[in-house]
Scaffold this active site. Structure first.
Site, PDB file in Angstrom:
ATOM      1  N   ALA A 140      71.388  13.591  56.426  1.00 16.99           N
ATOM      2  CA  ALA A 140      71.258  12.115  56.755  1.00 16.99           C
ATOM      3  C   ALA A 140      70.382  12.006  57.880  1.00 16.99           C
ATOM      4  CB  ALA A 140      72.528  11.280  57.376  1.00 16.99           C
ATOM      5  N   GLU A 172      77.169  18.919  60.988  1.00 20.46           N
ATOM      6  CA  GLU A 172      77.218  17.798  61.790  1.00 20.46           C
ATOM      7  C   GLU A 172      77.540  18.808  63.468  1.00 20.46           C
ATOM      8  OE1 GLU A 172      78.019  17.967  58.416  1.00 20.46           O
ATOM      9  OE2 GLU A 172      77.201  16.344  57.663  1.00 20.46           O
TER      10      GLU A 172
HETATM   11  N1  CAA Z   1      66.784  13.715  59.730  1.00 19.07           N
HETATM   12  C1  CAA Z   1      65.821  13.739  60.211  1.00 19.07           C
HETATM   13  N2  CAA Z   1      64.873  14.515  59.643  1.00 19.07           N
HETATM   14  C2  CAA Z   1      64.536  15.931  59.602  1.00 19.07           C
HETATM   15  C3  CAA Z   1      65.940  15.869  59.511  1.00 19.07           C
HETATM   16  C4  CAA Z   1      66.749  14.790  59.936  1.00 19.07           C
HETATM   17  N3  CAA Z   1      68.395  15.404  58.907  1.00 19.07           N
HETATM   18  N4  CAA Z   1      65.864  17.718  59.199  1.00 19.07           N
HETATM   19  C5  CAA Z   1      64.477  18.193  58.872  1.00 19.07           C
HETATM   20  N5  CAA Z   1      63.985  17.211  59.466  1.00 19.07           N
HETATM   21  C6  CAA Z   1      62.244  16.403  60.295  1.00 19.07           C
HETATM   22  C7  CAA Z   1      62.370  17.135  60.965  1.00 19.07           C
HETATM   23  O1  CAA Z   1      62.461  16.354  61.982  1.00 19.07           O
HETATM   24  C8  CAA Z   1      60.345  17.549  60.787  1.00 19.07           C
HETATM   25  O2  CAA Z   1      59.739  16.915  61.031  1.00 19.07           O
HETATM   26  P1  CAA Z   1      59.344  17.345  62.088  1.00 19.07           P
HETATM   27  O3  CAA Z   1      58.079  17.926  61.990  1.00 19.07           O
HETATM   28  O4  CAA Z   1      58.172  15.485  62.323  1.00 19.07           O
HETATM   29  O5  CAA Z   1      58.980  17.297  63.645  1.00 19.07           O
HETATM   30  C9  CAA Z   1      60.825  18.311  59.259  1.00 19.07           C
HETATM   31  O6  CAA Z   1      62.161  17.544  59.109  1.00 19.07           O
HETATM   32  C10 CAA Z   1      60.721  19.674  59.155  1.00 19.07           C
HETATM   33  O7  CAA Z   1      61.983  20.232  60.077  1.00 19.07           O
HETATM   34  P2  CAA Z   1      62.004  21.089  60.894  1.00 19.07           P
HETATM   35  O8  CAA Z   1      60.327  21.545  61.509  1.00 19.07           O
HETATM   36  O9  CAA Z   1      63.489  21.197  61.609  1.00 19.07           O
HETATM   37  O10 CAA Z   1      61.621  22.179  60.048  1.00 19.07           O
HETATM   38  P3  CAA Z   1      62.136  23.960  59.646  1.00 19.07           P
HETATM   39  O11 CAA Z   1      62.212  24.598  58.422  1.00 19.07           O
HETATM   40  O12 CAA Z   1      62.214  24.578  60.882  1.00 19.07           O
HETATM   41  O13 CAA Z   1      64.040  23.978  59.781  1.00 19.07           O
HETATM   42  C11 CAA Z   1      66.181  22.774  59.319  1.00 19.07           C
HETATM   43  C12 CAA Z   1      65.282  23.023  58.664  1.00 19.07           C
HETATM   44  C13 CAA Z   1      67.178  24.056  59.003  1.00 19.07           C
HETATM   45  C14 CAA Z   1      67.154  22.331  57.967  1.00 19.07           C
HETATM   46  C15 CAA Z   1      66.943  21.668  60.212  1.00 19.07           C
HETATM   47  O14 CAA Z   1      65.695  21.025  59.646  1.00 19.07           O
HETATM   48  C16 CAA Z   1      67.624  21.689  60.461  1.00 19.07           C
HETATM   49  O15 CAA Z   1      68.383  21.828  61.253  1.00 19.07           O
HETATM   50  N6  CAA Z   1      67.271  20.153  59.861  1.00 19.07           N
HETATM   51  C17 CAA Z   1      68.602  18.722  60.606  1.00 19.07           C
HETATM   52  C18 CAA Z   1      70.107  19.460  59.805  1.00 19.07           C
HETATM   53  C19 CAA Z   1      71.114  18.701  60.026  1.00 19.07           C
HETATM   54  O16 CAA Z   1      71.772  18.872  61.237  1.00 19.07           O
HETATM   55  N7  CAA Z   1      72.051  17.483  59.192  1.00 19.07           N
HETATM   56  C20 CAA Z   1      72.740  16.543  59.486  1.00 19.07           C
HETATM   57  C21 CAA Z   1      71.951  15.343  59.424  1.00 19.07           C
HETATM   58  S1  CAA Z   1      73.930  14.441  59.869  1.00 19.07           S
HETATM   59  C22 CAA Z   1      74.403  14.142  58.701  1.00 19.07           C
HETATM   60  O17 CAA Z   1      74.391  14.453  57.555  1.00 19.07           O
HETATM   61  C23 CAA Z   1      75.517  12.856  58.753  1.00 19.07           C
HETATM   62  C24 CAA Z   1      76.046  13.489  57.377  1.00 19.07           C
HETATM   63  O18 CAA Z   1      77.611  13.646  57.287  1.00 19.07           O
HETATM   64  C25 CAA Z   1      76.175  11.249  56.846  1.00 19.07           C
END
Ligand code: CAA
Length: 259
Positions: A67, A133
């Site tokens: 999300a 999460e």
């Molecule tokens: N929400 C918003 N933006 C996100 C995102 C997310 N879940 N995941 C990645 N992005 C964005 C980053 O902010 C980044 O944007 P900017 O370039 O503007 O900074 C872009 O996507 C690329 O991401 P990274 O630079 O972080 O890419 P990476 O290859 O270094 O890492 C990753 C990849 C490991 C997937 C890392 O992006 C990450 O950990 N993302 C978050 C994963 C996460 O925590 N997901 C759970 C969300 S909460 C949820 O889903 C609740 C639910 O149950 C409904």
């Protein structure tokens, strides 16, 4: 191809409807705009008699990284309670036609929950599944604690949800989260081939089969078996049952009418 979507690429390949998540700048993070478009596209495929099976997929790098954290970061509890956002996952679950989640790259948080809300998951060897999460100070909120546990069992689900560890496609196969792992080079082709094989089956039987398997998660064994028996008997009221059995006896391919 439908030009009216902003975060989605929609196309039809024979009897397979494909909805491709397309927010590359955010690794397909699921915001309300994207989910709204996805549910809209799924409803359109569900209502279209020329579609037999749906594929939900992402990019090579990400099915969906969860999300949208930026959209949720400042929300309060009442805002979250009143938000229709998680309801989009429920809407995906209500689609009657089979949905294959074709996963390459990151499949995290709400993305993993979206894949699990589909009917089966196939993966590229590059896929990584996780519920991270806990690293954000929250827990999965779109069914992850329930669907992951039913898919992989308590210990693996606990480890993934309590530590946030991502698992590989091979581990996901071993744990029963995915049904197939394909080489990266042929992943999309193989996923579409599998969906096409489903789409070619009798439409009413497909719908009833999906309902019956899903009933296994919602009922006792006795209730589920009773549901199955009624559904099985009901299919003898369809033209497709007559055609399927006649075609077998006459040693020819069946021609389904969807009634
Ligand atoms: N929400 C918003 N933006 C996100 C995102 C997310 N879940 N995941 C990645 N992005 C964005 C980053 O902010 C980044 O944007 P900017 O370039 O503007 O900074 C872009 O996507 C690329 O991401 P990274 O630079 O972080 O890419 P990476 O290859 O270094 O890492 C990753 C990849 C490991 C997937 C890392 O992006 C990450 O950990 N993302 C978050 C994963 C996460 O925590 N997901 C759970 C969300 S909460 C949820 O889903 C609740 C639910 O149950 C409904």
């Amino acid at each position: 191809m439908d030009e009216s979507y902003v975060n989605l690429i929609v196309n039809r390949q024979g009897r397979v409807g494909v909805a491709q998540l397309n927010r590359p700048q955010a690794l397909n993070a699921l915001n309300s705009e994207l989910m709204d478009e996805l549910v809209h596209a799924l409803h359109a495929f569900d209502a279209d008699d020329s579609i037999g099976c749906i594929v939900v997929t992402g990019s090579e790098k990400a099915f969906a990284a969860g999300a949208d954290i930026k959209q949720m970061a400042n929300a309060g509890v009442v805002e979250m309670m009143n938000s229709p956002f998680i309801g989009y996952w429920d809407a995906v679950q209500r689609i009657a036609k089979p949905i294959v989640a074709a996963v390459s790259g990151f499949c995290l948080g709400g993305g993993c929950e979206l894949a699990m809300t589909c009917d089966l998951i196939v993966a590229s060897e590059t896929a990584q599944f996780g519920q991270p999460e806990i690293n954000l100070g929250i827990i999965p909120g779109a069914g992850g604690t329930q669907r992951l546990t039913r898919a992989v069992g308590k210990s693996v689900a606990m480890e993934m949800i309590l530590t946030g560890r991502r698992i590989s496609a091979q581990e996901a196969l071993q744990f029963g989260l995915v049904s197939r792992v394909f080489p990266a080079a042929s992943f999309m082709e193989e996923s579409l081939k599998l969906a096409a094989a489903i789409a070619d089956k009798a439409p009413v039987a497909l719908r009833v089969a999906k309902e019956a398997v899903n009933r296994a998660f919602e009922s006792t064994l006795a209730e589920g078996v009773l549901f199955e028996r009624r559904a099985f008997n009901l299919l003898f009221a369809t033209e497709d049952q007559k055609e399927g059995m006649a075609a077998f006896i006459e040693k020819r391919a069946p021609v389904w009418q969807g009634r």
